[in-house]
Write a protein that holds these residues in place. Sequence first.
Motif: not given
Length: 535
Positions: A1-7, A311-315, A319-324, A329-336
């Motif tokens: 659900m968090k993934k689709f919140f901006p949309v 657009v502004a609200i979605a951005l 950005y909040q989602e990206r920050a989270y 991503e940093l943690r999974t990059t090394m594993e990948k």
Amino acid sequence: MKKFFPVIAFIAVALVSLAMASFAYFATQEATRIKFEATADDALNRIASRVDLQLSLLRSTQALFDARHGKISSGEFKAFFDSLNVDGNFAGLRGIGFLRLVKTGNEELAERAILDDRGVAYRVHPEAVGRWRAPVKLFEPLDKKNQSAIGYDMMSEPVLRQAIEKAMEDDGQHASGRVLLDGKNGEKVPGFFVFVRLMVPTSPENINAGTKSIEGFVYSVFRAENLFQVALNKTPLLPVSIEVYDRAVDPGNLMFHSQKPAFGTKLLVTRELKVGGQPWLIQFRPTDAFEAPSSRAIPVTLGLLGLLLAVAIALVARYQERAYDVAWELRTTMEKSLLEKDLMLQEMKHRIKNSITRVLAIARQTASGSHDLKEFSDSFSARMQAMAASQDMLTRSRWQKADLRDLLRIELGQVFGKELPEGLLSGPEVLLNETTTQALGLTFHELATNALKYGETGNSVDALKVDWAKEGRGRNRTLVLNWRESGNDRLTAPAAIGFGTKLIDMNITRELNGTIERDFRPDGLQVHIRIPLQD
């Protein structure tokens, strides 16, 4: 659900904004429609007022005839008409006149009345078409072109007869349908007639006589174009383009159309105006001078501002989602990366193991068929170069696909050591996977080596032709390849099968699950190969 919140946030705000913009748009359209309807009604009132003014002249003429019991001479009628100043006060009026009503067969009554009045004999014309006849007795303005109107029976015209018959029934004014009149330059222009009956006492010398009969009809003739132009050319000019139709909207019923070009077709107002009991349909359209009460840019601006807000609200939400997600991503990059590195090492080990196994097999088979070290070295080096060429093609394509034509060109070029002539290779584009590339690379090398040693191709590479085609679709595709050597009259099937032939058969039948057929013809060798194509 968090993934689709901006949309979801964008869609919700955008829908609200578009709803507001749509409401503003329809409100603007409705205000424009109301304003234009008011403008059209104003134009309709101008036309109706002008028509009433014109018909008031007919009522005045009727009153003149009533006062004189229909006894008006042509001179008196002309004096009356001249006093009206028609051009200044009644523009659009073609003329006024009087019809004498007689029964068919009594035409001499009308002809005698015209003779007594004018001193010139006029015949009632044309031929009778009914019980009654209504020839013209008086008409003004009467110039040379209109002289033939005297004595003309208007009952002979179906459109005019219909209006006259209605006028016989009551004291009202009755307009005819659309008729064509002579214009200024001789062309025909639309117009109409209006008739009103004239009743006179049957015994005028008896003061108490109450019985009346129809003496005839007072009528007016109008040119529609002049009438409507005068009505609409008042200041302030109205931003409307009009079309006037008699009874129904049809090109054959067109009475008048405005010279002003209509601006668009969305706004259309239709009104009905009755003139002498005859219905007219008038269509109004706006011209480019018409101004909407509110700008159309308002709904567009609201919509754009709403979309920008969405657009502004979605951005912000994005950005909040990206920050989270950054920490994740940093943690999974090394594993990948570690997993990919391990997979690459395993793949390299597998490929190296397969290559070593193939090299050892080729080395053992080449050694068993060689008579000395030099022969072994030459054969083994040539086969390693064929493998290297296939590996090089796969490396350039990042181990994805290799083109069949390029593979043939490289392998044959290595064997014959020269540029291949045009026409030697022919066939469509075929992309080969890793296994097929390596197996066919060695097969082509062995075929070319045999052709160089034993065939006529050793003298000229032109004696070799290779063509291929694809059959089937989807997963059932098959590569069909023909290898043809020609020009060798001494070619015969070998007594023993060498390693090269075994290597070819093994590659085609075992590695690729295909078939190979050799035909040692008197004119040369033909090899027919069929292998399934895999993605």
